[in-house]
Design a protein around this motif. Sequence first.
Motif, short mmCIF file in Angstrom:
data_model
loop_
_atom_site.label_atom_id
_atom_site.label_comp_id
_atom_site.label_asym_id
_atom_site.label_seq_id
_atom_site.Cartn_x
_atom_site.Cartn_y
_atom_site.Cartn_z
N PRO A 84 32.07 39.06 50.42
CA PRO A 84 32.53 40.30 49.79
C PRO A 84 33.77 40.12 48.92
CG PRO A 84 32.03 40.67 52.11
CD PRO A 84 32.03 39.19 51.89
N TYR A 85 34.48 38.99 49.08
CA TYR A 85 35.75 38.81 48.40
C TYR A 85 35.75 37.65 47.41
CZ TYR A 85 37.11 41.82 52.24
OH TYR A 85 37.17 42.84 53.13
N VAL A 86 34.89 36.67 47.63
CA VAL A 86 34.83 35.52 46.73
C VAL A 86 33.39 35.30 46.30
CG1 VAL A 86 36.83 34.42 47.80
CG2 VAL A 86 34.55 33.89 48.66
N GLY A 87 33.21 34.50 45.27
CA GLY A 87 31.86 34.24 44.79
C GLY A 87 31.48 35.23 43.71
N THR A 88 30.18 35.43 43.53
CA THR A 88 29.70 36.21 42.39
C THR A 88 29.78 37.71 42.60
OG1 THR A 88 27.41 36.16 43.18
CG2 THR A 88 28.12 34.35 41.76
N ARG A 89 29.54 38.19 43.81
CA ARG A 89 29.39 39.63 44.02
C ARG A 89 30.59 40.45 43.57
NH1 ARG A 89 27.13 41.51 49.66
NH2 ARG A 89 28.66 40.01 50.44
N PRO A 90 31.80 40.15 44.04
CA PRO A 90 32.93 40.99 43.62
C PRO A 90 33.23 40.89 42.13
CG PRO A 90 33.70 39.07 44.86
CD PRO A 90 32.21 39.11 45.01
N LEU A 91 33.00 39.70 41.54
CA LEU A 91 33.26 39.55 40.11
C LEU A 91 32.27 40.35 39.28
CD1 LEU A 91 34.03 35.73 40.05
CD2 LEU A 91 35.60 37.54 39.32
N VAL A 92 31.00 40.28 39.63
CA VAL A 92 29.99 41.04 38.90
C VAL A 92 30.22 42.53 39.05
CG1 VAL A 92 27.53 41.57 38.77
CG2 VAL A 92 28.27 39.20 39.02
N SER A 93 30.57 42.96 40.27
CA SER A 93 30.83 44.38 40.51
C SER A 93 32.02 44.86 39.68
CB SER A 93 31.10 44.60 42.00
OG SER A 93 31.42 45.95 42.26
N PHE A 94 33.08 44.06 39.65
CA PHE A 94 34.27 44.43 38.87
C PHE A 94 33.95 44.50 37.38
CE2 PHE A 94 38.05 42.99 36.47
CZ PHE A 94 38.90 44.06 36.75
N PHE A 95 33.21 43.53 36.88
CA PHE A 95 32.87 43.50 35.46
C PHE A 95 31.99 44.69 35.10
CE2 PHE A 95 30.45 41.53 31.82
CZ PHE A 95 31.50 41.64 30.92
N ASP A 96 31.03 45.03 35.96
CA ASP A 96 30.18 46.20 35.72
C ASP A 96 31.01 47.46 35.57
OD1 ASP A 96 27.79 44.87 35.66
OD2 ASP A 96 27.27 45.28 37.74
N LYS A 97 32.01 47.59 36.46
CA LYS A 97 32.85 48.79 36.39
C LYS A 97 33.65 48.82 35.10
CE LYS A 97 36.45 51.46 38.64
NZ LYS A 97 37.36 51.65 39.78
N GLU A 98 34.20 47.67 34.70
CA GLU A 98 34.98 47.63 33.46
C GLU A 98 34.12 48.06 32.26
OE1 GLU A 98 38.45 46.77 33.03
OE2 GLU A 98 38.15 47.38 35.11
N LEU A 99 32.87 47.60 32.24
CA LEU A 99 31.98 48.00 31.14
C LEU A 99 31.67 49.49 31.20
CD1 LEU A 99 29.41 45.05 30.96
CD2 LEU A 99 31.36 45.47 29.48
N SER A 100 31.49 50.02 32.40
CA SER A 100 31.15 51.44 32.53
C SER A 100 32.30 52.33 32.10
CB SER A 100 30.77 51.76 33.98
OG SER A 100 31.91 51.80 34.82
N LEU A 101 33.54 51.82 32.18
CA LEU A 101 34.71 52.61 31.79
C LEU A 101 34.94 52.63 30.29
CD1 LEU A 101 37.24 51.49 34.56
CD2 LEU A 101 36.07 53.70 34.39
N MET A 102 34.30 51.74 29.56
CA MET A 102 34.53 51.65 28.12
C MET A 102 33.96 52.86 27.38
SD MET A 102 34.01 47.64 27.13
CE MET A 102 34.88 47.93 25.58
#
Length: 537
Positions: free
Chosen positions: A232-250
């Motif tokens: 939940p804290y390292v690897g792909t999942r948190p990074l992909v989730s964070f990036f998705d949110k950043e795109l949704s805020l644009m």
Amino acid sequence: QFKQAVAVMPRFARSVLTLIVASSSSLSVRSSASRPAFVAFAKALTPQAPQSSRSCTASAATMAPIAETEAEETSSSLPRWDLGKFGFATPFSDDIDSHLDETAKLAEAFKAKYEGKLGDASLLSAIQDYEKISIRTTLVSSYLHLSHDTNLDDDSLKKRKGAVSQRQSEIYGDNLEWFSLDVAELDDAVLANQYETEPGLSKYKSFVDELRRQKPHNLSKDVERALTVRSPYVGTRPLVSFFDKELSLMRFKIDDGGEEVNMEVLLSRMQSSSDADFRAKCLKVLNDGLAGSVSRTAALSLSAVSGGWLIENKERKYTTLRSRRNLDNNCPDAVVDSLLDGVREAGIPLCKRFYTLKKGILQKTQNLEKLTWSDRNAPIDIGGVSKDKISWESAVAMVEKGYHKFSPKMSNLFKSMVDEKRIDVPATNGKKGGAYCAGVVPGVGPFQLLNFDGTKQDVATLAHESGHGCHDILAYEQGYLQYHPPLTLAETASIFGEMIVFRDLLAQSSSKEEELTLLMSKIDDVVNSVVRQCSFD
């Protein structure tokens, strides 16, 4: 040349379906071998005598002009999904915590009963117990994923999702991770004896085979547990989730003084416009926006995800960077390599021929001087095809009618997803971009996420994701551990659903010009699905 390209491209597309690139669209924990799901899909949808089916509520003979009042749908008027089938009142419900407490107890008992004893105990009983616990964990994780994907701006929900994900990772890592490793390590003679003495075990052969294929790449139990608990804290999942949110805020402003729109709406307006200058303007607005702070987020995310993938795959002794995904899909490296070679040799020349043809048509119909990147998916506006937005009701009618011509049962399955509010339709702010169909677990799923903006491409997306949904429903009889097919077969079902609707519309076109318009649009889709995806390799 155009007729020859049309004749070649469908065969070419089918041959490369096994290479459709995976996204994080599936919320199922595990994919399985393809045969059970394929058999369910093929048997259930074999053309049959007409059955009772609800009639279409609107004409779907062509994408005909729609009244202005019908087309002007707002996001607030479009259907949202109803997640009540999960049995939880809200993502913050105490029932979720109680559910997790009970799951933890079942997982602890499972470990105590079976770990290190699979050679002597009933493997069938162990798999059935494991399946029941897995359904419980997936029910919670899917509910929170779906809830979060339509509320990416809600930080309290993100925090709740993270806390639950941490709890579930601990449950799995401490009490369930060992199971797949022990099954993979079973002696062949012991497993053969289990199959002989427990006839019901053969039902789970695809699941067992999948676990045993992973044996050469498994790490020690301690390492596998550590990777799971930290996920939940390292690897792909948190990074992909964070990036998705950043795109949704644009937000993007196309015209000075105009409204700000999210990325999904911007892309929809660019690709549906017949004005080359407007398309170019939209692309510049998009690129300028992406060149801001989000570009640094993207660079960090890509570096961390690709670097982690490289290191872990080396540790697991995979032959190439794509070997891990190929093994998950039960598809040999040599097959994928051959398909990539085929795309390079045949796809690129075909694309050049197609874009040369498209440029000529756009020059005559839109006074285009030069074919640029923003013109790549430009619509061909000949043949009297309406430029008006397509209402949600009309889109549903088109898909229902196309499905019904192939199989009344498939049409009924589609209508059930619409009527039971299993589709989240509008392109709203704070929502995950793109589209997906989540199978979840038998008896609860499937659920579709769309970003519908009334374009012809949105109708194709509805048909595509509904193909996934029908496939899931028909495969549920295989049980949770085996219903979800590898991506190669999953994308076959979805593109199959998409092509049913397309061929129905094509057959009812009223002129050669309209037929050409539809074919050009479909070849755009084929190029994007095949050649463009392979170009990322």
